[in-house]
Every structure is written in structure tokens, then in C-alpha cells.
Design an enzyme around this catalytic site. Structure first.
Site, PDB file in Angstrom:
ATOM      1  N   LYS A  91      19.054 -27.180 -67.906  1.00 12.15           N
ATOM      2  CA  LYS A  91      19.652 -25.641 -67.449  1.00 12.15           C
ATOM      3  C   LYS A  91      19.935 -24.895 -68.708  1.00 12.15           C
ATOM      4  CE  LYS A  91      19.599 -26.385 -62.728  1.00 12.15           C
ATOM      5  NZ  LYS A  91      19.642 -27.854 -62.484  1.00 12.15           N
ATOM      6  N   GLU A 113      25.605 -18.146 -59.448  1.00 12.80           N
ATOM      7  CA  GLU A 113      25.739 -19.026 -58.108  1.00 12.80           C
ATOM      8  C   GLU A 113      25.498 -20.550 -58.473  1.00 12.80           C
ATOM      9  OE1 GLU A 113      21.879 -19.600 -58.196  1.00 12.80           O
ATOM     10  OE2 GLU A 113      22.695 -17.699 -58.169  1.00 12.80           O
ATOM     11  N   SER A 380      14.559 -34.552 -66.739  1.00 13.25           N
ATOM     12  CA  SER A 380      15.128 -33.219 -66.727  1.00 13.25           C
ATOM     13  C   SER A 380      16.792 -33.245 -66.964  1.00 13.25           C
ATOM     14  CB  SER A 380      15.135 -32.657 -65.374  1.00 13.25           C
ATOM     15  OG  SER A 380      15.514 -33.567 -64.376  1.00 13.25           O
TER      16      SER A 380
HETATM   17  C1  LIG Z   1      19.193 -28.440 -61.408  1.00 14.46           C
HETATM   18  C2  LIG Z   1      18.209 -29.507 -61.663  1.00 14.46           C
HETATM   19  C3  LIG Z   1      17.118 -29.784 -61.469  1.00 14.46           C
HETATM   20  C4  LIG Z   1      16.269 -29.080 -60.365  1.00 14.46           C
HETATM   21  O1  LIG Z   1      16.208 -27.590 -60.690  1.00 14.46           O
HETATM   22  P1  LIG Z   1      14.702 -27.173 -61.298  1.00 14.46           P
HETATM   23  O2  LIG Z   1      14.792 -25.719 -61.277  1.00 14.46           O
HETATM   24  O3  LIG Z   1      13.745 -27.742 -59.911  1.00 14.46           O
HETATM   25  O4  LIG Z   1      14.367 -27.858 -62.479  1.00 14.46           O
HETATM   26  C5  LIG Z   1      16.430 -31.010 -61.558  1.00 14.46           C
HETATM   27  N1  LIG Z   1      17.142 -31.838 -62.555  1.00 14.46           N
HETATM   28  C6  LIG Z   1      18.161 -31.691 -62.938  1.00 14.46           C
HETATM   29  C7  LIG Z   1      18.748 -32.803 -63.930  1.00 14.46           C
HETATM   30  C8  LIG Z   1      18.923 -30.689 -62.653  1.00 14.46           C
HETATM   31  O5  LIG Z   1      20.142 -30.429 -63.005  1.00 14.46           O
END
Ligand SMILES: *Cc1c(COP(=O)(O)O)cnc(C)c1O
Length: 402
Positions: A91, A113, A380
Site C-alpha cells: 500500500k 478512507e 502483497s
Molecule cells: C489491501 C490489501 C490487498 C488488497 O488490495 P489490492 O488493491 O487488491 O491490492 C491485498 N493484500 C494486502 C496485504 C493488502 O493490504
């Protein structure tokens, strides 16, 4: 060709655009013009890369999962370690980019948000770094469920405002954040957390998150001397997935797989598999695939991971699906939990439950492929934030650790 999208009106094929009242279009237009004018300047790119490196710790490693690969047999699995970013997820790549833009525009206040709180925490941290005032709208229900993230935001100086209307979750928080933005558009910048929303947000967030794929492409060429066969990423709004996919779009031999949450099963209300089960519709100012009821209202959605339960999806993913350039599937809560424990135990890496969905699909694919094949999974985020939830589910007997 596809890397040239969106068109001037913000469309990726049939998806995207702007479906908003005129007063909102005006502030979005100002943002689009500002982004266009700075995005390719040396100064903006230098500032962005410097902060990615020194604030977030990039480049993140590309990690060969030797143990997991050996255990599963078949294709070799690599992880793009977005979990090693500052704040524990991808993020921050986006919050750095957008707050730099806000500074260029002379804005003083950040409005954001958040649902699960991850985007709120990254926003609060980046706003603190850059000396911006930060207000985060969050559903009153979500504030209850995500207390720790609320404390983290407040600790870094952000003000967390509860959205008290409707279901008191993400949708209401978005409505209130947009209203606050439009009411104070001279001073405020709306920091959107995924590759969704009206043009230019989907393209802008993709551009900032593309650092993921750009690094991964370079790293795999250095390590293996060739491109991967598969990229696998989880899809909530779609920002980590599009960030990984985009730099590979012109590489025809690279297959791209997006993994949505199948939750408890494919009955409406039990999942958030938008591209798998949805139909085209309008939500939050853009068209895309959408989980909706007969009246076109967004359907209720569910996933074990709070970061994936969104009834819409970024328009570029809808385009890639229609064009057949990426494929999308879904992994259940149970499969994600299995993958969560498998990675923790074989590699000593606790993944976020969101990322565990991507990992689950890769673990299904690997044994069906030859040992010469390469899969890169976008990890992610890290799972520290999910440990209490997993512990609770284990002690309730809702899940088991094997
Ligand atoms: C917010 C988040 C996501 C989902 O958001 P995308 O916009 O689809 O990437 C996926 N993995 C993690 C660790 C997140 O914090």
C-alpha cells in the site's frame, strides 16, 4: 498496445471512465491535469524513487521458495516480497506517490478512507512523513473490528472519523470521504487506496504500484536469465495485481492469474469473487464488473480477509479479462488458511491472509507444471495483522493448523 490504456476519457475497453456529479468531476479533473503534468518530470520521479528506497526499503527481494517448491514438486515458486515494505504491505508504494502529487498541487490536507485499516495506516504514516494533515474515514463497525490499526493511525497523528450511516462499513466511509473532499477541494487531496474509482485513479495507482512488476521483471532476468511462465496475485480492488502484471503485459509468454476470494462458497453473499461471478455495472464513479443485486445495488460480500471483500474491481482487470490477457479464479477461506500455514512452516514467512489466496492458487498450479516452469507470486503483505484472527479461529475450532 494495451499498455497505452486508458484512453483520454479514462476507459480501458468498456470499463472505467467517470460517472459522477459535475461538482465532483471538476475536482477529479484538476487532479488528472496535475498528475499528467508532473508524472514524467525528473523531479517527481526522483522524489518518488528516493522515498520508495529510503522510507519503504525498496527494492523488495525476489525470493526463491526452495522448501515449498521441493515439498510440492513441479514448478519453481518465487515470492515478490512486498511484505517487507515499511508498514508491511504494498500500500505504501501508492501513498508515497499520491501524497507527493498532493504536495505538488499545494494541498495541505489528506483525506482517505479505509476498510480493514491497512490503507489508513499507510496514509497516516506517509502524511506524517510529509507534514500533511490527515483525516481518515472509517465505518463505525470497522473501527470496532480493527482497533489496533485505529491506534496506529492515531499514533502517527491522523484523525479517524467514524462513518455512522448505513451498514457503517467501507461504502459509507467512501461516501463521507468524497463529500468532505468536495466540500474542501481547495485544500484537500483525496488519497484512494486501490486501482479503482473514477479516472485518473485506476491508471495513477497502477503507475505507482508498477514498481512491483518492474523490479520483479529485472530480478527474475538476473536470477534465471528468462521471464517467468506465470504471475499470480490476489485481487481485492486490484492494485497489487495490476502493479505486478502491468510491466509484463507485452510479454506474451507470461501468463497472468488474478485470485479472488471465494470465501465460504459461491453462493451470493458468501464470497467477493467479482470477476468470476459479477456483471458490468457502476460503483464509486466507474464501470467495471460488479457483484450486484437485481436493482443494480452492490451485493453484500464476504471474505476471511478484510482487504479483499469489495464488491467491485479495478477497470483494467475487467479489460484484461475481456481481452483474454489475464485469467481470474477464486480461492476459498479454507484454501487461503492452508496456504497461510504452509508458507509459515516451510519458509518461515507468515503471509497476509489476502496474499495467502494468491499462494493457494500457486500451490495448486505448481505440481501440475514441469520443474522447468517458474511462477512468481506477489506476496502483497505480511501476516502479523492476521495472527490474532487466526488464533481466535483456531481456539473456536473453526479452522485447524494442518
Ligand atoms: C489491501 C490489501 C490487498 C488488497 O488490495 P489490492 O488493491 O487488491 O491490492 C491485498 N493484500 C494486502 C496485504 C493488502 O493490504
Amino acid at each position: 498496445m494495451t499498455t497505452m490504456l486508458p484512453n483520454a476519457d479514462g476507459f480501458f475497453g468498456e470499463h472505467g471512465g467517470r460517472f459522477l456529479p459535475d461538482e465532483v468531476i471538476r475536482v477529479v479533473d484538476e487532479l488528472a491535469e496535475a498528475y499528467d503534468s508532473v508524472k514524467n518530470t525528473q523531479e517527481f520521479q526522483d522524489d518518488f524513487k528516493r522515498l520508495l528506497k529510503h522510507f519503504s526499503g525498496r527494492p523488495t527481494p525476489l525470493y526463491a521458495c526452495a522448501n515449498l517448491t521441493k515439498k510440492l514438486g513441479g514448478a519453481r515458486i518465487y515470492l515478490k516480497r512486498e511484505d517487507l515494505n515499511h508498514l508491511g504491505a504494498h500500500k505504501v508504494n501508492n501513498t508515497i506517490g499520491q501524497i507527493l502529487l498532493a504536495k505538488h498541487m499545494g494541498k495541505k490536507k489528506i483525506i482517505a478512507e479505509t476498510g480493514a485499516g491497512q490503507h489508513g495506516v499507510a496514509s497516516a504514516a506517509t502524511a506524517a512523513l510529509m507534514g500533511m494533515e490527515c483525516t481518515i474515514y472509517m465505518g463505525a463497525e470497522d473501527i470496532e473490528r480493527q482497533k489496533l490499526n485505529v491506534f496506529r493511525m492515531e499514533m502517527m497523528g491522523a484523525k479517524v472519523v467514524p462513518a455512522m450511516t448505513g451498514q457503517r462499513t467501507l461504502k459509507e466511509a467512501v461516501d463521507e470521504a468524497i463529500a468532505a473532499w468536495v466540500a474542501d477541494a481547495g485544500e484537500s487531496f483525496y488519497l484512494l487506496g486501490s486501482a479503482v474509482g473514477p479516472h485518473p485513479y485506476p491508471a495513477m495507482v497502477r503507475d505507482f504500484q508498477s514498481i512491483i512488476g518492474t523490479e520483479a521483471r529485472k530480478q527474475i532476468l538476473e536470477m534465471e536469465g528468462r521471464l517467468p511462465d506465470y504471475l499470480v496475485a490476489c485481487v481485492g480492488g486490484g492494485s497489487n495485481a495490476i502493479g505486478m502484471f502491468h510491466p509484463f503485459i507485452e510479454d506474451e509468454g507470461v501468463n497472468m492469474v488474478g485470485v479472488e476470494p471465494a470465501g465460504r462458497g459461491m453462493t451470493p453473499g458468501d464470497h467477493a469473487a467479482t470477476l468470476t461471478c459479477g456483471t458490468p455495472g457502476v460503483l464509486h464513479g466507474f464501470t467495471s464488473y460488479l457483484l450486484q443485486d437485481e436493482k443494480g445495488e452492490p451485493a453484500s460480500v464476504y471474505s476471511i480477509s478484510a482487504g479483499l471483500d469489495y464488491p467491485g474491481v479495478g477497470p483494467e482487470h475487467s479489460f484484461l479479462k475481456d481481452a483474454g490477457r489475464a485469467s481470474y479464479c477464486a480461492a476459498s477461506d479454507e484454501e487461503a488458511v492452508k496456504a497461510f500455514f504452509a508458507l509459515s512452516r516451510t519458509e518461515g514467512i507468515i503471509p497476509a491472509l489476502e496474499s495467502s489466496h494468491a499462494l493457494a492458487e500457486a500451490m495448486k498450479m505448481a505440481p501440475t507444471l514441469g520443474e522447468d516452469k517458474i511462477i512468481i507470486v506477489n506476496l502483497s503483505g505480511r501476516g502479523d495483522k492476521d495472527v490474532a484472527q487466526i488464533e481466535q479461529m483456531l481456539s473456536d475450532g473453526r479452522i485447524t493448523a494442518d
